[in-house]
Design a protein around this motif. Structure first.
Motif, PDB file in Angstrom:
ATOM      1  N   PRO A 382       0.830  -1.197   0.000  1.00  0.00           N
ATOM      2  CA  PRO A 382       0.000   0.000   0.000  1.00  0.00           C
ATOM      3  C   PRO A 382       0.870   1.254   0.000  1.00  0.00           C
ATOM      4  CG  PRO A 382       0.098  -0.883   2.220  1.00  0.00           C
ATOM      5  CD  PRO A 382       0.857  -1.848   1.337  1.00  0.00           C
ATOM      6  N   VAL A 383       0.406   2.267  -0.722  1.00  0.00           N
ATOM      7  CA  VAL A 383       1.181   3.499  -0.883  1.00  0.00           C
ATOM      8  C   VAL A 383       0.246   4.700  -0.764  1.00  0.00           C
ATOM      9  CG1 VAL A 383       2.635   4.860  -2.443  1.00  0.00           C
ATOM     10  CG2 VAL A 383       2.837   2.366  -2.420  1.00  0.00           C
ATOM     11  N   VAL A 384       0.661   5.694   0.006  1.00  0.00           N
ATOM     12  CA  VAL A 384      -0.050   6.967   0.102  1.00  0.00           C
ATOM     13  C   VAL A 384       0.826   8.053  -0.508  1.00  0.00           C
ATOM     14  CG1 VAL A 384      -0.868   8.772   1.678  1.00  0.00           C
ATOM     15  CG2 VAL A 384      -1.447   6.375   2.108  1.00  0.00           C
ATOM     16  N   THR A 385       0.233   8.875  -1.371  1.00  0.00           N
ATOM     17  CA  THR A 385       0.931  10.043  -1.907  1.00  0.00           C
ATOM     18  C   THR A 385       0.533  11.263  -1.101  1.00  0.00           C
ATOM     19  OG1 THR A 385       0.841   9.088  -4.110  1.00  0.00           O
ATOM     20  CG2 THR A 385       1.390  11.422  -3.963  1.00  0.00           C
ATOM     21  N   VAL A 386       1.528  11.985  -0.613  1.00  0.00           N
ATOM     22  CA  VAL A 386       1.302  13.158   0.236  1.00  0.00           C
ATOM     23  C   VAL A 386       1.612  14.422  -0.567  1.00  0.00           C
ATOM     24  CG1 VAL A 386       1.935  14.325   2.387  1.00  0.00           C
ATOM     25  CG2 VAL A 386       1.962  11.821   2.265  1.00  0.00           C
ATOM     26  N   PRO A 387       0.639  15.332  -0.703  1.00  0.00           N
ATOM     27  CA  PRO A 387       0.895  16.591  -1.409  1.00  0.00           C
ATOM     28  C   PRO A 387       1.438  17.658  -0.463  1.00  0.00           C
ATOM     29  CG  PRO A 387      -1.410  16.494  -0.806  1.00  0.00           C
ATOM     30  CD  PRO A 387      -0.776  15.215  -0.281  1.00  0.00           C
ATOM     31  N   GLY A 388       1.705  18.838  -1.012  1.00  0.00           N
ATOM     32  CA  GLY A 388       2.073  19.968  -0.173  1.00  0.00           C
ATOM     33  C   GLY A 388       3.410  20.604  -0.485  1.00  0.00           C
ATOM     34  N   ILE A 389       4.188  19.995  -1.382  1.00  0.00           N
ATOM     35  CA  ILE A 389       5.475  20.545  -1.782  1.00  0.00           C
ATOM     36  C   ILE A 389       5.356  21.006  -3.236  1.00  0.00           C
ATOM     37  CG2 ILE A 389       7.942  20.082  -2.057  1.00  0.00           C
ATOM     38  CD1 ILE A 389       7.618  17.798  -0.033  1.00  0.00           C
ATOM     39  N   THR A 390       6.037  22.063  -3.588  1.00  0.00           N
ATOM     40  CA  THR A 390       6.058  22.519  -4.972  1.00  0.00           C
ATOM     41  C   THR A 390       7.494  22.779  -5.407  1.00  0.00           C
ATOM     42  OG1 THR A 390       5.689  24.794  -4.214  1.00  0.00           O
ATOM     43  CG2 THR A 390       3.756  23.558  -4.928  1.00  0.00           C
ATOM     44  N   ASP A 391       7.687  22.792  -6.726  1.00  0.00           N
ATOM     45  CA  ASP A 391       9.012  23.105  -7.261  1.00  0.00           C
ATOM     46  C   ASP A 391       9.177  24.608  -7.412  1.00  0.00           C
ATOM     47  OD1 ASP A 391       7.641  23.874  -9.566  1.00  0.00           O
ATOM     48  OD2 ASP A 391       8.499  22.313 -10.850  1.00  0.00           O
ATOM     49  N   GLY A 392      10.254  25.025  -8.010  1.00  0.00           N
ATOM     50  CA  GLY A 392      10.538  26.451  -8.139  1.00  0.00           C
ATOM     51  C   GLY A 392       9.554  27.204  -8.997  1.00  0.00           C
ATOM     52  N   LYS A 393       8.753  26.501  -9.798  1.00  0.00           N
ATOM     53  CA  LYS A 393       7.749  27.138 -10.643  1.00  0.00           C
ATOM     54  C   LYS A 393       6.343  27.032 -10.061  1.00  0.00           C
ATOM     55  CE  LYS A 393      10.375  26.271 -14.893  1.00  0.00           C
ATOM     56  NZ  LYS A 393      10.360  25.615 -16.230  1.00  0.00           N
ATOM     57  N   GLY A 394       6.240  26.501  -8.845  1.00  0.00           N
ATOM     58  CA  GLY A 394       4.940  26.379  -8.205  1.00  0.00           C
ATOM     59  C   GLY A 394       4.164  25.143  -8.577  1.00  0.00           C
ATOM     60  N   MET A 395       4.792  24.189  -9.254  1.00  0.00           N
ATOM     61  CA  MET A 395       4.110  22.959  -9.636  1.00  0.00           C
ATOM     62  C   MET A 395       4.250  21.902  -8.537  1.00  0.00           C
ATOM     63  SD  MET A 395       2.549  23.272 -12.512  1.00  0.00           S
ATOM     64  CE  MET A 395       2.323  21.592 -13.104  1.00  0.00           C
ATOM     65  N   PRO A 396       3.213  21.094  -8.341  1.00  0.00           N
ATOM     66  CA  PRO A 396       3.229  20.116  -7.236  1.00  0.00           C
ATOM     67  C   PRO A 396       4.311  19.053  -7.374  1.00  0.00           C
ATOM     68  CG  PRO A 396       0.987  20.462  -8.048  1.00  0.00           C
ATOM     69  CD  PRO A 396       1.904  21.135  -9.023  1.00  0.00           C
ATOM     70  N   LEU A 397       4.833  18.656  -6.220  1.00  0.00           N
ATOM     71  CA  LEU A 397       5.739  17.519  -6.084  1.00  0.00           C
ATOM     72  C   LEU A 397       5.187  16.640  -4.970  1.00  0.00           C
ATOM     73  CD1 LEU A 397       9.207  19.346  -6.058  1.00  0.00           C
ATOM     74  CD2 LEU A 397       8.188  18.150  -8.008  1.00  0.00           C
ATOM     75  N   GLY A 398       4.843  15.409  -5.275  1.00  0.00           N
ATOM     76  CA  GLY A 398       4.299  14.513  -4.258  1.00  0.00           C
ATOM     77  C   GLY A 398       5.363  13.605  -3.680  1.00  0.00           C
ATOM     78  N   MET A 399       5.144  13.225  -2.426  1.00  0.00           N
ATOM     79  CA  MET A 399       5.995  12.226  -1.781  1.00  0.00           C
ATOM     80  C   MET A 399       5.173  10.964  -1.554  1.00  0.00           C
ATOM     81  SD  MET A 399       9.029  13.383  -1.318  1.00  0.00           S
ATOM     82  CE  MET A 399       9.668  14.989  -1.836  1.00  0.00           C
ATOM     83  N   GLN A 400       5.779   9.804  -1.841  1.00  0.00           N
ATOM     84  CA  GLN A 400       5.044   8.574  -1.561  1.00  0.00           C
ATOM     85  C   GLN A 400       5.528   7.963  -0.260  1.00  0.00           C
ATOM     86  OE1 GLN A 400       5.489   5.314  -4.394  1.00  0.00           O
ATOM     87  NE2 GLN A 400       7.383   6.170  -5.202  1.00  0.00           N
ATOM     88  N   VAL A 401       4.552   7.490   0.500  1.00  0.00           N
ATOM     89  CA  VAL A 401       4.792   6.846   1.786  1.00  0.00           C
ATOM     90  C   VAL A 401       4.313   5.410   1.650  1.00  0.00           C
ATOM     91  CG1 VAL A 401       4.375   6.950   4.263  1.00  0.00           C
ATOM     92  CG2 VAL A 401       4.409   9.067   2.923  1.00  0.00           C
ATOM     93  N   ILE A 402       5.212   4.471   1.863  1.00  0.00           N
ATOM     94  CA  ILE A 402       4.947   3.064   1.603  1.00  0.00           C
ATOM     95  C   ILE A 402       4.837   2.328   2.920  1.00  0.00           C
ATOM     96  CG2 ILE A 402       5.848   0.976   0.497  1.00  0.00           C
ATOM     97  CD1 ILE A 402       7.466   3.973  -0.774  1.00  0.00           C
ATOM     98  N   GLY A 403       3.845   1.426   2.997  1.00  0.00           N
ATOM     99  CA  GLY A 403       3.626   0.684   4.227  1.00  0.00           C
ATOM    100  C   GLY A 403       3.629  -0.814   4.016  1.00  0.00           C
ATOM    101  N   GLU A 408      -3.127  -0.545   5.944  1.00  0.00           N
ATOM    102  CA  GLU A 408      -3.453   0.778   5.434  1.00  0.00           C
ATOM    103  C   GLU A 408      -3.701   1.785   6.542  1.00  0.00           C
ATOM    104  OE1 GLU A 408      -4.358  -1.808   1.861  1.00  0.00           O
ATOM    105  OE2 GLU A 408      -4.474  -2.000   4.038  1.00  0.00           O
ATOM    106  N   SER A 409      -4.351   1.375   7.623  1.00  0.00           N
ATOM    107  CA  SER A 409      -4.636   2.327   8.699  1.00  0.00           C
ATOM    108  C   SER A 409      -3.344   2.828   9.332  1.00  0.00           C
ATOM    109  CB  SER A 409      -5.545   1.690   9.751  1.00  0.00           C
ATOM    110  OG  SER A 409      -6.830   1.451   9.216  1.00  0.00           O
TER     111      SER A 409
END
Length: 428
Positions: A382-403, A408-409
């Motif tokens: 199972p993998v959760v993608t966490v938003p909230g980071i952007t690159d220098g142009k303001g475009m999203p960069l996601g981080m994946q968190v693997i369990g 899942e909980s």
């Protein structure tokens, strides 16, 4: 989080459910809001194949299920009773409506979600893009194959949408569009009623605005309490930089490094990921398995192979020429390395790393590279993608968190903590 487009306005499932439970809002209000936002944004985004809300509230006598009748986007490889499943291809343009819901749609209906229609999928959930644009910047790809579901959630057309993942089809669009996603443990829910691509790799996924919204949805789906991040509870984290795959772009690499520093500064136990070679080997093995199984699962497509996109035709031909011996060797390799990776979770809670090589590429003629998801998908984690980071142009960069499988909980708890670290002032 800095996203430069007014089309990017995700809708909080947590807030909606709270409003429904308190009586501040009704199911009809939620559908009216959804319809108005679709009317406003759909001409530019093209997230839907069919938008067909119910003629009347699904639960006129009161709330049924913890989600209370909220609008749900469903990827157009997943059957919804009364709607055709066209799989992003003209070959199925005249396909009749499905007679029954897919098993996963039935489960979400029991949780109280109501399908609003079918969202765009790439052709047979592979690489050929559909018409959908990225709400973070409509000149960039939304990713694929769950393009429409990611865009529908990122734009606030619906608060929840379903996707599927065989390589990176949920994780990558979430990263590109700046929303949260979760890929379920493979086999957690039946794939009956889903037009799959690779039986040993296909998994269900879902999109929501933030990790807390995923947790709300998941608790409704499985009947457990909503998971919230606890800043005082420090997970044990392995940080994966994906350097062994040679594809991570500079902004994403810098974000991973800074996130590691922030995690350590918050007091979590942080270690370097110790199995890079296993990721590289399994990434290659995944491609062998996917091609071999796709050629057999979608063997009927060989009759119309000249009408398929070049990427899908190439996948099927490659799979057809792959020997059974090579296929079984790849499966064995995946199984052996999976045992090692699962063993890591005896000493750590989550693995954290980049969800995509970088921000969404400019242009709409491709959907990006799924390489950073292939190994985790091969292992069925199972993998959760966490938003909230952007690159220098303001475009999203996601981080994946693997369990760990079927946890899942617990994974959502760890991802929620990571989300709090990012929200606390992660560098732009």
């Amino acid at each position: 989080m800095s996203v430069r487009s007014p089309l990017h306005r995700p809708w909080s499932l947590v807030d909606l459910v709270a409003d429904l439970r308190s009586g501040r809002s009704t199911e009809a209000d939620a559908w009216q809001r959804s319809g108005a936002r679709i009317d406003e944004t759909e001409p530019e985004l093209a997230a839907w194949v069919i938008h067909r809300p119910p003629a009347a509230p699904a639960h006129p006598s009161g709330r049924v299920g913890p989600l209370g009748g909220i609008p749900l986007g469903v990827k157009d490889i997943i059957d919804v009773a009364g709607l055709p499943t066209r799989c992003g291809t003209d070959l199925y343009a005249a396909r009749p409506p499905a007679e029954a819901d897919a098993a996963v749609v039935q489960a979400w209906r029991r949780a109280g979600a109501v399908p609003a229609g079918k969202t765009v999928s790439t052709e047979f959930a592979f690489f050929a893009p559909g018409p959908t644009r990225n709400p973070a910047d409509p000149t960039h790809t939304p990713g694929g194959s769950s393009s429409g579901s990611a865009a529908a959630v990122a734009s606030g057309q619906v608060p929840l949408a379903l996707g599927s993942q065989t390589a990176g089809s949920v994780t990558r669009p979430a990263s590109y569009c700046g929303v949260a996603s979760m890929v379920m443990t493979r086999g957690r829910c039946s794939t009956d009623g889903v037009t799959g691509l690779s039986a040993s790799l296909d998994s269900h996924g879902l999109y929501a605005a933030q990790v807390r919204d995923l947790a709300c949805a998941w608790s409704a789906f499985v009947g457990q309490e909503v998971v919230h991040g606890d800043p005082s509870s420090h997970p044990r984290v392995l940080l994966w930089d994906a350097a062994e795959l040679g594809v991570v772009e500079s902004d994403m690499a810098a974000a991973v490094t800074e996130l590691g520093r922030a995690i350590r500064a918050k007091g979590a136990e942080l270690s370097a990921f110790p199995a890079a070679a296993a990721v590289a080997e399994t990434t290659a093995a995944h491609a062998v398995v996917m091609a071999y199984e796709a050629a057999r699962e979608r063997s009927a497509l060989f009759e119309d192979i000249d009408r398929l996109s070049d990427p899908l035709a190439a996948l099927l031909r490659r799979g057809a020429s792959t020997t059974t011996a090579d296929y079984h060797a790849a499966r064995r390799s995946i199984a052996v390395s999976r045992e090692r990776i699962i063993g890591l979770f005896e000493d750590v809670d989550v693995i954290v790393g980049p969800a995509a090589p970088g921000a969404a590429p400019e242009g709409l003629d491709a959907t990006g590279d799924p390489v950073l998801s292939r190994a985790w998908q091969a292992w069925g984690l199972p993998v959760v993608t966490v938003p909230g980071i952007t690159d220098g142009k303001g475009m999203p960069l996601g981080m994946q968190v693997i369990g760990s499988p079927n946890c899942e909980s617990e994974l959502l708890a760890g991802a929620s903590w990571i989300s709090e670290v990012i929200a606390a002032g992660f560098p732009p």
